[in-house]
Design a protein around this motif. Sequence first.
Motif, mmCIF file in Angstrom:
data_model
loop_
_atom_site.group_PDB
_atom_site.id
_atom_site.type_symbol
_atom_site.label_atom_id
_atom_site.label_comp_id
_atom_site.label_asym_id
_atom_site.label_seq_id
_atom_site.Cartn_x
_atom_site.Cartn_y
_atom_site.Cartn_z
ATOM 1 N N TYR A 233 0.857 -1.188 0.000
ATOM 2 C CA TYR A 233 0.000 0.000 0.000
ATOM 3 C C TYR A 233 0.890 1.234 0.000
ATOM 4 C CZ TYR A 233 -4.878 1.406 0.128
ATOM 5 O OH TYR A 233 -6.126 1.835 -0.240
ATOM 6 N N GLU A 234 0.476 2.240 -0.768
ATOM 7 C CA GLU A 234 1.246 3.491 -0.833
ATOM 8 C C GLU A 234 0.427 4.637 -0.236
ATOM 9 O OE1 GLU A 234 2.857 4.433 -4.829
ATOM 10 O OE2 GLU A 234 2.611 6.538 -4.230
ATOM 11 N N PHE A 235 1.113 5.711 0.148
ATOM 12 C CA PHE A 235 0.482 6.881 0.759
ATOM 13 C C PHE A 235 1.048 8.103 0.055
ATOM 14 C CE2 PHE A 235 1.256 3.295 3.384
ATOM 15 C CZ PHE A 235 -0.038 2.970 3.782
ATOM 16 N N ALA A 236 0.192 9.011 -0.403
ATOM 17 C CA ALA A 236 0.681 10.164 -1.164
ATOM 18 C C ALA A 236 0.047 11.444 -0.658
ATOM 19 C CB ALA A 236 0.362 9.982 -2.650
ATOM 20 N N LYS A 237 0.907 12.445 -0.462
ATOM 21 C CA LYS A 237 0.412 13.786 -0.148
ATOM 22 C C LYS A 237 0.861 14.737 -1.252
ATOM 23 C CE LYS A 237 0.267 17.620 2.969
ATOM 24 N NZ LYS A 237 0.524 18.200 4.270
ATOM 25 N N ARG A 238 -0.109 15.405 -1.858
ATOM 26 C CA ARG A 238 0.180 16.330 -2.960
ATOM 27 C C ARG A 238 0.117 17.778 -2.487
ATOM 28 N NH1 ARG A 238 0.446 13.810 -7.838
ATOM 29 N NH2 ARG A 238 -0.192 11.609 -7.766
ATOM 30 N N TYR A 239 0.929 18.630 -3.137
ATOM 31 C CA TYR A 239 0.979 20.056 -2.805
ATOM 32 C C TYR A 239 0.480 20.877 -3.987
ATOM 33 C CZ TYR A 239 3.557 18.748 1.352
ATOM 34 O OH TYR A 239 3.911 18.196 2.563
ATOM 35 N N GLU A 240 0.031 22.089 -3.679
ATOM 36 C CA GLU A 240 -0.513 22.967 -4.730
ATOM 37 C C GLU A 240 0.593 23.488 -5.644
ATOM 38 O OE1 GLU A 240 -2.532 25.945 -2.361
ATOM 39 O OE2 GLU A 240 -4.481 25.049 -2.823
ATOM 40 N N ILE A 241 0.373 23.402 -6.948
ATOM 41 C CA ILE A 241 1.296 24.057 -7.889
ATOM 42 C C ILE A 241 0.839 25.485 -8.161
ATOM 43 C CG2 ILE A 241 2.441 22.170 -9.125
ATOM 44 C CD1 ILE A 241 0.201 22.356 -11.205
ATOM 45 N N GLU A 242 -0.439 25.726 -7.924
ATOM 46 C CA GLU A 242 -0.980 27.088 -7.948
ATOM 47 C C GLU A 242 -2.199 27.060 -7.032
ATOM 48 O OE1 GLU A 242 -3.712 27.358 -11.834
ATOM 49 O OE2 GLU A 242 -1.641 26.786 -12.325
ATOM 50 N N PRO A 243 -2.661 28.228 -6.566
ATOM 51 C CA PRO A 243 -3.756 28.183 -5.595
ATOM 52 C C PRO A 243 -4.940 27.349 -6.085
ATOM 53 C CG PRO A 243 -2.872 30.406 -5.752
ATOM 54 C CD PRO A 243 -2.195 29.596 -6.827
ATOM 55 N N GLY A 244 -5.338 26.398 -5.267
ATOM 56 C CA GLY A 244 -6.497 25.571 -5.590
ATOM 57 C C GLY A 244 -6.222 24.433 -6.551
ATOM 58 N N LYS A 245 -4.947 24.265 -6.993
ATOM 59 C CA LYS A 245 -4.651 23.192 -7.946
ATOM 60 C C LYS A 245 -3.485 22.341 -7.449
ATOM 61 C CE LYS A 245 -4.406 22.501 -12.946
ATOM 62 N NZ LYS A 245 -3.271 21.595 -13.144
ATOM 63 N N LEU A 246 -3.802 21.084 -7.107
ATOM 64 C CA LEU A 246 -2.761 20.174 -6.632
ATOM 65 C C LEU A 246 -1.967 19.623 -7.810
ATOM 66 C CD1 LEU A 246 -4.716 18.007 -3.998
ATOM 67 C CD2 LEU A 246 -3.115 19.893 -3.533
ATOM 68 N N TYR A 247 -0.677 19.406 -7.583
ATOM 69 C CA TYR A 247 0.171 18.718 -8.576
ATOM 70 C C TYR A 247 -0.442 17.347 -8.862
ATOM 71 C CZ TYR A 247 4.303 16.436 -10.545
ATOM 72 O OH TYR A 247 5.172 15.746 -11.360
ATOM 73 N N SER A 248 -0.523 16.956 -10.130
ATOM 74 C CA SER A 248 -1.170 15.683 -10.437
ATOM 75 C C SER A 248 -0.213 14.663 -11.051
ATOM 76 C CB SER A 248 -2.367 15.904 -11.373
ATOM 77 O OG SER A 248 -1.895 16.321 -12.637
ATOM 78 N N GLY A 249 1.082 15.047 -11.187
ATOM 79 C CA GLY A 249 2.032 14.124 -11.805
ATOM 80 C C GLY A 249 2.711 13.207 -10.793
ATOM 81 N N PHE A 250 3.737 12.531 -11.259
ATOM 82 C CA PHE A 250 4.543 11.650 -10.422
ATOM 83 C C PHE A 250 5.978 12.174 -10.452
ATOM 84 C CE2 PHE A 250 0.698 9.491 -11.120
ATOM 85 C CZ PHE A 250 0.520 8.626 -10.042
ATOM 86 N N VAL A 251 6.826 11.662 -9.564
ATOM 87 C CA VAL A 251 8.214 12.127 -9.469
ATOM 88 C C VAL A 251 9.112 10.906 -9.669
ATOM 89 C CG1 VAL A 251 9.921 13.170 -7.934
ATOM 90 C CG2 VAL A 251 7.554 14.030 -7.936
ATOM 91 N N ALA A 252 9.834 10.897 -10.795
ATOM 92 C CA ALA A 252 10.584 9.686 -11.167
ATOM 93 C C ALA A 252 11.555 9.241 -10.065
ATOM 94 C CB ALA A 252 11.312 9.902 -12.483
ATOM 95 N N ALA A 253 12.275 10.187 -9.441
ATOM 96 C CA ALA A 253 13.265 9.811 -8.417
ATOM 97 C C ALA A 253 12.586 9.111 -7.238
ATOM 98 C CB ALA A 253 14.018 11.047 -7.936
ATOM 99 N N SER A 254 11.369 9.519 -6.917
ATOM 100 C CA SER A 254 10.637 8.893 -5.813
ATOM 101 C C SER A 254 10.061 7.548 -6.250
ATOM 102 C CB SER A 254 9.486 9.803 -5.361
ATOM 103 O OG SER A 254 9.971 11.070 -4.984
ATOM 104 N N ALA A 255 9.476 7.527 -7.442
ATOM 105 C CA ALA A 255 8.891 6.289 -7.968
ATOM 106 C C ALA A 255 9.945 5.185 -8.020
ATOM 107 C CB ALA A 255 8.313 6.537 -9.362
ATOM 108 N N ASP A 256 11.170 5.586 -8.397
ATOM 109 C CA ASP A 256 12.276 4.627 -8.486
ATOM 110 C C ASP A 256 12.426 3.838 -7.175
ATOM 111 O OD1 ASP A 256 14.558 3.762 -10.190
ATOM 112 O OD2 ASP A 256 15.688 4.409 -8.427
#
Length: 265
Positions: free
Chosen positions: A233-256
């Motif tokens: 099981y994975e757990f993810a917390k996303r942060y806003e890239i602009e007000p009201g809009k969360l980042y929706s991508g993935f991060v290759a270094a973390s996924a690795d």
Amino acid sequence: MSQHVEQLFERLWQDYISRTPSAPKVHEVLGKGHPIVNDHVAFRTFDIAPVRLEALAQHFLDLGYKEGGDYHFEAKKLRAKHFEHEDPTLPKVFISELMTEEFSDSLQAKVKEMVSHINPEDVKKDDFLYSGTHWQVSHEDYQALLEESEYAAWMAAFGFCANHFTVSVNQLPGYTDLEEVNQTLKDNGFKLNTSGGEIKGSPEVYLEQSSTMANHHPVEFSDKTVEIPSCFYEFAKRYEIEPGKLYSGFVAASADKIFESTNAS
Ligand code: OOG
Ligand code: NI
């Protein structure tokens, strides 16, 4: 359509918990009876027709998903893409595939032999994404694959299924930090993936992730039954890239590092 997509995720979930007994326990511990919203569901495959990443992705494109980012993992010899739906309550989908041509002739021959048992028509069927293995492998074959690629060995043992679901920490009542989620999990006896640290990523890359180590589940190889790492099981917390809009991508270094949640520890 929405009914259909929800039914697909429900079937994927039922199949996933059959080899991931810790997953419903994660829901009990973190959700305390409240429903859990999943950030994404992940799938694995080989870069061989008829089961390439794009063939799996077609199931989600047909359900209204759109392609997001693509990702490359040089050391593990993988590529991946993510898909998202305009309905924000639906999980994102992360699909990776093994770049088999970068491996030995014997790995390539073994994987081709496995894939040759798949009927191309079956790949388009609704249940393909949780159809498991279509082949037989011996424990010796599994171990030979493991020497070159943990991912290839995992695919040989489990085939097509959800590799993990991911709790959306942003939508988890009672928690604000991933650290608190991790602490609750550890207090309840879950073993976390520590590769690259318990928390992968940071607010600077707009995504923090952690995961449990995979459950060990008995697999019937052609010669014997052995307990090996299944799903996590994975757990993810996303942060806003602009007000009201969360980042929706993935991060290759973390996924690795998340890929290593199915390593034997
Ligand atoms: C996928 C690992 C990557 C993520 O969220 O970055 C991943 C896998 O283990 O198949 O899930
Ligand atoms: Ni993931």
